[in-house]
Design an enzyme around this catalytic site. Structure first.
Site, short mmCIF file in Angstrom:
data_model
loop_
_atom_site.label_atom_id
_atom_site.label_comp_id
_atom_site.label_asym_id
_atom_site.label_seq_id
_atom_site.Cartn_x
_atom_site.Cartn_y
_atom_site.Cartn_z
CE LYS A 62 32.52 28.11 61.58
NZ LYS A 62 33.22 26.87 62.01
CG ASP A 63 27.92 35.82 63.22
OD1 ASP A 63 28.25 35.52 62.07
OD2 ASP A 63 26.89 36.47 63.50
#
Ligand SMILES: Cc1ncc(COP(=O)(O)O)c(C=O)c1O
Length: 317
Positions: A62-63
């Site tokens: 999710k970065d």
């Protein structure tokens, strides 16, 4: 020579981004690892590979969307220095926002169900994010409702990326992860399998892969029913369906029980040395189901995060 599909998918905003703080330049370009032991019994022409997304600096897949959603909001002028970034997140996107916020100097407010693992809460706090807890009985959807109320009450205070409805969520994977997989498999991928939460990973990667090879098979992984709690994953039939999710994109789906996800997460750390989380266990369980039906093929799945965030659940004891 570049093909038509390759020319079309260069990120049109690539040259407009301000220079990234050094740590944010480390997001993406994760390793693609071959699974060598849990794959025992597959036919000789069948291989399974997994994208090791905990190699991202915030520790998860999710970065990637967190960075893209924030950078695009800056480019559009929607996120300005005085505003706080707010969103509903089961943890990983929140850690991504907190990482990007810390590196760029934004306040970050995260709303999550109270029963999210303590490791995730502590991680987000370590980056300086403020946490607000929603009713654990209402799950992720309760967190979404609470954010909507807060933003409606004070729109001037917040920038709300809304990862469930934000096209930059899936585009992070369309321009990034999908091209990495294509190059790392030298275009040999035949099947792509991904666990879905917001569906950003699946939608972005599968759209791009389909352009590069219309024959690639695209398979989603969901919890078998609403009682199977696998952090990060959504049971679409009973959840608020993300706007970015298009079920027409998939060729098939695999339903997984939480116990099967736990078993595979334990096998991955003990048999492959891959210390991964529960959605990774679910994804590999599903990828192996797909692979068992094949005579030839190269199956790729995504390992969204590491097992370190799940030790308090006791599943690795
Ligand atoms: C651990 C974990 N697995 C899977 C997912 C699902 O990814 P996506 O939201 O791209 O569908 C998430 C999303 O937050 C996650 O945190």
């Amino acid at each position: 020579m570049a093909t038509k599909a390759q020319i079309l998918t260069v990120d049109p905003d690539r040259w407009r981004h301000p220079p990234r703080p050094p740590i944010l330049r480390q997001i993406g370009n994760t390793p693609l690892l071959k699974l060598e032991h849990v794959t025992a019994g597959l036919r000789p022409g069948v291989e399974v590979y997994a994208k090791a997304e905990w190699f991202n600096p915030g520790g998860s897949v999710k970065d990637r969307p967190a960075l893209r959603m924030i950078e695009q909001a800056e480019l559009r002028g929607e996120l300005t220095p005085g505003k706080a970034i707010i969103d509903a997140t089961s943890g990983n996107t929140g850690i991504g926002y907190a990482l990007v916020g810390a590196a760029k100097g934004y306040r970050v407010v995260l709303v999550m169900p109270e029963n999210v693992t303590s490791e995730r809460k502590q991680l987000a706090r370590a980056y300086g994010a403020e946490l607000i807890f929603s009713d654990p009985l209402e799950g992720q959807d309760g967190a979404i409702r609470l954010v909507r109320e807060m933003v409606a009450a004070h729109p001037e205070r917040y920038y709300y990326p809304n990862q469930y409805d934000n096209d930059d969520n899936w585009k992070a994977h369309y321009y990034g992860t999908a091209n990495e997989i294509w190059h790392q498999t030298r275009g040999r991928i035949t099947h792509f399998v991904a666990a879905i939460g917001t569906s950003g990973t699946f939608m972005g990667i599968s759209r791009r892969l389909r352009e590069l090879n219309p024959n690639v098979r695209l398979i989603t992984v969901e919890p078998a029913d609403e009682l199977q709690n696998i952090e990060g994953m959504k049971h679409m039939a009973t959840a608020i369906v993300p706007k970015i999710y298009d079920p027409a994109q998939k060729d098939g789906e695999v339903l997984v029980h939480a116990e099967q996800a736990h078993d595979m997460a334990r096998r991955l750390v003990r048999e492959e040395g891959l210390f991964v989380g529960l959605s990774a266990g679910a994804a590999v369980h599903a990828a192996l189901q797909v692979a068992r039906r094949l005579d030839h093929g190269l199956v790729v799945t995504v390992l969204p995060d590491s097992g370190a965030k799940y030790v308090s659940l006791g599943i690795f004891d």
